[in-house]
Motif scaffolding. Structure first.
Motif, mmCIF file in Angstrom:
data_model
loop_
_atom_site.group_PDB
_atom_site.id
_atom_site.type_symbol
_atom_site.label_atom_id
_atom_site.label_comp_id
_atom_site.label_asym_id
_atom_site.label_seq_id
_atom_site.Cartn_x
_atom_site.Cartn_y
_atom_site.Cartn_z
ATOM 1 N N VAL A 20 0.843 -1.208 0.000
ATOM 2 C CA VAL A 20 0.000 0.000 0.000
ATOM 3 C C VAL A 20 0.874 1.253 0.000
ATOM 4 O O VAL A 20 0.672 2.174 -0.803
ATOM 5 C CB VAL A 20 -0.940 0.001 1.240
ATOM 6 C CG1 VAL A 20 -1.639 1.355 1.363
ATOM 7 C CG2 VAL A 20 -1.964 -1.119 1.142
ATOM 8 N N ILE A 21 1.859 1.283 0.915
ATOM 9 C CA ILE A 21 2.724 2.476 1.002
ATOM 10 C C ILE A 21 3.579 2.606 -0.264
ATOM 11 O O ILE A 21 3.783 3.705 -0.788
ATOM 12 C CB ILE A 21 3.599 2.423 2.283
ATOM 13 C CG1 ILE A 21 2.688 2.428 3.518
ATOM 14 C CG2 ILE A 21 4.553 3.609 2.338
ATOM 15 C CD1 ILE A 21 3.419 2.226 4.837
ATOM 16 N N ALA A 22 4.041 1.463 -0.774
ATOM 17 C CA ALA A 22 4.838 1.493 -2.007
ATOM 18 C C ALA A 22 4.011 2.038 -3.169
ATOM 19 O O ALA A 22 4.496 2.851 -3.969
ATOM 20 C CB ALA A 22 5.349 0.090 -2.328
ATOM 21 N N ASP A 23 2.756 1.612 -3.252
ATOM 22 C CA ASP A 23 1.876 2.103 -4.336
ATOM 23 C C ASP A 23 1.649 3.606 -4.203
ATOM 24 O O ASP A 23 1.593 4.332 -5.202
ATOM 25 C CB ASP A 23 0.537 1.360 -4.317
ATOM 26 C CG ASP A 23 0.688 -0.082 -4.782
ATOM 27 O OD1 ASP A 23 1.756 -0.415 -5.342
ATOM 28 O OD2 ASP A 23 -0.254 -0.881 -4.569
ATOM 29 N N MET A 24 1.500 4.056 -2.959
ATOM 30 C CA MET A 24 1.307 5.493 -2.744
ATOM 31 C C MET A 24 2.553 6.264 -3.218
ATOM 32 O O MET A 24 2.444 7.279 -3.916
ATOM 33 C CB MET A 24 1.062 5.771 -1.264
ATOM 34 C CG MET A 24 0.983 7.252 -0.936
ATOM 35 S SD MET A 24 0.724 7.566 0.811
ATOM 36 C CE MET A 24 2.358 7.262 1.478
ATOM 37 N N LEU A 25 3.722 5.758 -2.853
ATOM 38 C CA LEU A 25 4.966 6.447 -3.234
ATOM 39 C C LEU A 25 5.202 6.404 -4.742
ATOM 40 O O LEU A 25 5.812 7.306 -5.316
ATOM 41 C CB LEU A 25 6.154 5.823 -2.486
ATOM 42 C CG LEU A 25 6.145 5.991 -0.961
ATOM 43 C CD1 LEU A 25 7.340 5.279 -0.331
ATOM 44 C CD2 LEU A 25 6.170 7.464 -0.566
ATOM 45 N N PHE A 26 4.700 5.332 -5.385
ATOM 46 C CA PHE A 26 4.849 5.186 -6.837
ATOM 47 C C PHE A 26 4.223 6.373 -7.568
ATOM 48 O O PHE A 26 4.692 6.785 -8.631
ATOM 49 C CB PHE A 26 4.187 3.876 -7.273
ATOM 50 C CG PHE A 26 4.476 3.475 -8.685
ATOM 51 C CD1 PHE A 26 5.608 2.723 -9.002
ATOM 52 C CD2 PHE A 26 3.626 3.847 -9.710
ATOM 53 C CE1 PHE A 26 5.881 2.365 -10.312
ATOM 54 C CE2 PHE A 26 3.888 3.484 -11.029
ATOM 55 C CZ PHE A 26 5.021 2.749 -11.325
ATOM 56 N N GLU A 27 3.155 6.930 -6.957
ATOM 57 C CA GLU A 27 2.426 8.050 -7.590
ATOM 58 C C GLU A 27 3.308 9.290 -7.750
ATOM 59 O O GLU A 27 2.986 10.180 -8.532
ATOM 60 C CB GLU A 27 1.199 8.413 -6.748
ATOM 61 C CG GLU A 27 0.229 7.269 -6.512
ATOM 62 C CD GLU A 27 -0.857 7.185 -7.578
ATOM 63 O OE1 GLU A 27 -0.760 7.958 -8.547
ATOM 64 O OE2 GLU A 27 -1.774 6.342 -7.421
ATOM 65 N N LEU A 28 4.401 9.356 -7.005
ATOM 66 C CA LEU A 28 5.279 10.532 -7.097
ATOM 67 C C LEU A 28 6.126 10.529 -8.373
ATOM 68 O O LEU A 28 6.759 11.535 -8.706
ATOM 69 C CB LEU A 28 6.190 10.607 -5.861
ATOM 70 C CG LEU A 28 5.465 10.825 -4.527
ATOM 71 C CD1 LEU A 28 6.436 10.665 -3.357
ATOM 72 C CD2 LEU A 28 4.798 12.189 -4.475
ATOM 73 N N GLU A 29 6.155 9.393 -9.060
ATOM 74 C CA GLU A 29 6.884 9.270 -10.334
ATOM 75 C C GLU A 29 8.306 9.810 -10.196
ATOM 76 O O GLU A 29 8.727 10.722 -10.932
ATOM 77 C CB GLU A 29 6.130 9.999 -11.451
ATOM 78 C CG GLU A 29 4.776 9.379 -11.735
ATOM 79 C CD GLU A 29 4.016 10.123 -12.807
ATOM 80 O OE1 GLU A 29 4.497 11.176 -13.254
ATOM 81 O OE2 GLU A 29 2.944 9.639 -13.193
ATOM 82 N N ASP A 30 9.012 9.280 -9.248
ATOM 83 C CA ASP A 30 10.337 9.804 -8.922
ATOM 84 C C ASP A 30 11.265 8.629 -8.632
ATOM 85 O O ASP A 30 11.021 7.836 -7.731
ATOM 86 C CB ASP A 30 10.204 10.712 -7.686
ATOM 87 C CG ASP A 30 11.477 11.486 -7.388
ATOM 88 O OD1 ASP A 30 12.571 11.003 -7.737
ATOM 89 O OD2 ASP A 30 11.370 12.571 -6.801
ATOM 90 N N GLY A 31 12.327 8.538 -9.405
ATOM 91 C CA GLY A 31 13.289 7.451 -9.209
ATOM 92 C C GLY A 31 14.066 7.556 -7.913
ATOM 93 O O GLY A 31 14.738 6.623 -7.501
ATOM 94 N N HIS A 32 13.992 8.730 -7.269
ATOM 95 C CA HIS A 32 14.662 8.911 -5.983
ATOM 96 C C HIS A 32 13.765 8.531 -4.810
ATOM 97 O O HIS A 32 14.141 8.760 -3.657
ATOM 98 C CB HIS A 32 15.101 10.371 -5.814
ATOM 99 C CG HIS A 32 16.413 10.675 -6.469
ATOM 100 N ND1 HIS A 32 16.677 11.872 -7.088
ATOM 101 C CD2 HIS A 32 17.548 9.941 -6.596
ATOM 102 C CE1 HIS A 32 17.909 11.872 -7.563
ATOM 103 N NE2 HIS A 32 18.455 10.699 -7.288
ATOM 104 N N VAL A 33 12.574 8.028 -5.097
ATOM 105 C CA VAL A 33 11.650 7.660 -4.025
ATOM 106 C C VAL A 33 11.620 6.141 -3.902
ATOM 107 O O VAL A 33 11.331 5.438 -4.872
ATOM 108 C CB VAL A 33 10.233 8.211 -4.297
ATOM 109 C CG1 VAL A 33 9.253 7.710 -3.250
ATOM 110 C CG2 VAL A 33 10.258 9.738 -4.308
ATOM 111 N N ASN A 34 11.941 5.670 -2.718
ATOM 112 C CA ASN A 34 11.926 4.219 -2.450
ATOM 113 C C ASN A 34 11.384 3.956 -1.063
ATOM 114 O O ASN A 34 11.504 4.784 -0.172
ATOM 115 C CB ASN A 34 13.344 3.622 -2.471
ATOM 116 C CG ASN A 34 14.091 3.934 -3.733
ATOM 117 O OD1 ASN A 34 14.920 4.827 -3.756
ATOM 118 N ND2 ASN A 34 13.795 3.202 -4.786
#
Lengths: 344, 267
Positions: free
Chosen positions: A79-93
């Motif tokens: 769930v949290i990973a999917d939320m972060l995916f929305e930022l479309e940022d390769g620096h977000v993990n």
């Protein structure tokens, strides 16, 4: 009065016996608490909401109920990973022991424009050396450097050597002075920004303003510091101001993105290939109450013309790898670069 | 090294007294050199939501000037060690350097003149560096605090086995503090942008004044001092030090408790 002072001292001395100076984390932390910690931290510190037109509140409304109903840590991670995916940022993990969430669309949705095997078998032949992190060769009277990762530390004396190798006939077996240098940073996913600045400094003829950086300095989505000017200055004993071509593709990210942008500002340098993947924000880390680590961008940078580096650096000359060439062991982009330098 | 330590410990007993009396001179200077260990707990929300804790080594040097009606103490201290999160096992290397100047005026005595109260003030400064070994761009987390604090001490001198001891409890509570914390979302200081002001000066210029509501610190120490007839001696101190920066964003709280053994050289 003295009684008051004595009583205060006694009270303090009793307080000094308190066992836990700083309370530990709770044993049981709900999924929603962890979700909220990530959402709030990103909300306050992430740097690209406005640039990417992201409605972070709407994203919270979508994913928070899922965090509430997550039955396992694996489900919560997703769930949290999917939320972060929305930022479309390769620096977000999001990083837990069992998985690392990522959004790698910045290169997966584009042609690769790079084939290591073709290079290794057909181009890295004459005067080929592996000098620290640099694969280097002389191809048809043109110097060539392949640099795989800015995480590999750059050695000053190695850079001196490479420049001498291509610029002084005593330092290569062919006894030639190369007509130019090709710096191949395709598939270089980044690393240390300092390394990128150090490398680029070898090709600078004068102190050059290459970008401005803004730091997130408050919780609002548009709270940023005043612009910090980033310069590249000439560095080192040996420098190179003859023609240089930098080869890029969509897998160039982060420090490589900064390197490509810096190089683009020098008059003797030409960028060739595909746009870089971006990654114009410096990421920082944080840790959730659950112990998982997450990473996100907290700055944004613009080149000297005001282009947002998060969205990549466009080449001066667009060239895509031809699939037929590739089958025949030919690197189309490298061939174009060789032709370009030889005709300077 | 071992012999040096033994010699240092024995030195107070070997040095010949200038006066064979415990009667305090008009003005008395002493140097205290100590070493020990501390246990630190820290939660720095600018870095993590997790609590880190661990053992640190501590070393301290003090210059003490005792006058008939007052006491002046200048202290420098350094703690170093590795803190660990119980939650995920991540490690933070912690450096803490600081010191204070404390002035105490001798106040009234009570309980048949056995208990002595002193009061005064402290100028106290300390710096923390927490280096998160698993981070990259925000691995270095710095903070600095400089406080003005009222201070008080209760001392209980007593004789045991014909030897002179003093038990004391000292505390100070900062009322006004100059706080230096790095930027909102990273490890830069505001003054560093475009290098208008660089280095330590830039960091200090990035700070702000804070009162008791925002920065709270409780500093206290229990001490047992053994004094030889020649004025030299030894001291054991248990320190309990807790602070909390209640800023709205990136609050930080840390506590440190530890023991220190010091040798006292009178000169």
């Amino acid at each position: 009065m003295k009684k008051i002072v004595v009583l205060a001292l006694l009270a303090l001395s009793l307080g000094s016996c308190h066992k836990n100076l700083v309370e530990p984390e709770k044993e049981e932390i709900s999924g929603v608490e962890n979700f909220d910690y990530v959402w709030n931290t990103i909300d306050q510190k992430y740097s690209f909401f406005t640039d990417k037109n992201i409605d972070w509140d709407a994203i919270r409304e979508e994913y928070r109920p899922k965090a509430r109903t997550a039955r396992t840590t694996l489900e919560l991670f997703d769930v949290i990973a999917d939320m972060l995916f929305e930022l479309e940022d390769g620096h977000v993990n999001l990083s837990a022991g069992f998985d690392l969430s990522r959004n790698w669309e910045w290169y997966l949705n584009y042609p690769q424009n790079f084939n290591y095997t073709v290079l290794e078998r057909n181009y890295w032949v004459q005067d080929y050396q592996i000098s620290g992190p640099f694969h280097n060769a002389i191809i048809d009277s043109v110097g060539y450097i392949y640099y795989e990762s800015f995480s590999d530390e750059i050695n000053e004396s190695l850079l001196n050597y490479l420049i001498l190798k291509f610029n002084d006939r005593r330092y290569n077996s062919q006894g030639i002075v190369c007509k130019g240098i090709i710096i191949d940073v395709r598939n270089n996913g980044g690393g240390l920004v300092n390394g990128a600045e150090l490398f680029a400094g070898r090709f600078a003829d004068k102190k050059t303003l290459v970008s401005t950086r803004l730091y997130k300095n408050g919780p609002g989505h548009d709270d940023f510091s005043k612009p910090h000017d980033e310069y590249i200055e000439p560095v080192g004993d040996e420098r190179y101001t003859k023609p240089v071509v930098v080869l890029t593709n969509r897998s160039c990210y982060s420090a490589t993105n900064f390197f490509a942008n810096s190089m683009k500002h020098f008059p003797n340098v030409t960028l060739m290939g595909d746009s870089t993947g971006g990654g114009g924000g410096l990421p920082i880390n944080d840790e959730m109450p659950l112990g998982w680590r997450f990473r996100f961008s907290t700055t944004k940078s613009f080149d000297s013309e005001g282009n947002n580096l998060e969205f990549g650096v466009a080449p001066d000359i667009f060239v895509n790898m031809d699939s037929e060439d590739e089958k025949n062991g030919i690197d189309t982009i490298l061939e174009e670069a060789l032709f370009f330098i030889k005709n300077q | 090294m071992r012999y040096l330590l033994v010699c240092l410990c024995l030195l107070p007993f070997l040095v010949k007294a200038q006066e064979d009396t415990t009667v305090r001179k008009k003005s008395q200077w002493s140097l205290l050199v100590g070493t020990g260990a501390s246990y630190q707990f820290a939660r720095d929300r600018g870095m993590s939501s997790l609590r880190y804790k661990g053992v640190q080594t501590a070393s301290q040097a003090e210059l003490l000037w005792i006058r008939p009606k007052s006491e002046h103490r200048l202290v420098g201290r350094f703690d170093y060690g590795t803190l660990e999160s119980e939650r995920n096992g991540a490690e933070v290397t912690a450096y803490r350097g600081g010191g204070y100047y404390r002035f105490l005026h001798k106040g009234p005595s009570f309980w048949k003149n056995r208990l002595h109260l002193s009061y005064g003030g402290t100028l106290d400064g300390f710096w923390n560096l927490r280096y998160h070994t698993g981070y990259s761009n925000n691995a270095y987390n710095n903070e600095f605090y400089l406080s003005l604090a009222p201070a008080a001490q209760i001392a209980f001198p007593f004789r045991l086995f014909k030897q002179q001891f003093t038990l004391s409890y000292t505390a100070h509570l900062p009322l006004a503090t100059y706080v230096v914390r790095q930027g909102f979302s990273g490890t830069y200081f505001d003054a560093f942008i475009n290098e208008e002001v660089d280095g330590v000066k830039g960091a200090l210029q990035s700070g702000y004044m804070s009162g008791w509501g925002t920065f709270r610190r409780y500093y206290s120490e229990f001490g047992l001092e053994y004094t030889l007839k020649n004025g030299n001696g030894m001291r054991v101190v248990y320190t309990w030090d807790y602070y909390r920066l209640n800023s709205r964003y990136n609050p930080v709280e840390a506590g440190l408790k530890g023991g220190l053994f010091s040798i006292i050289y009178q000169f």
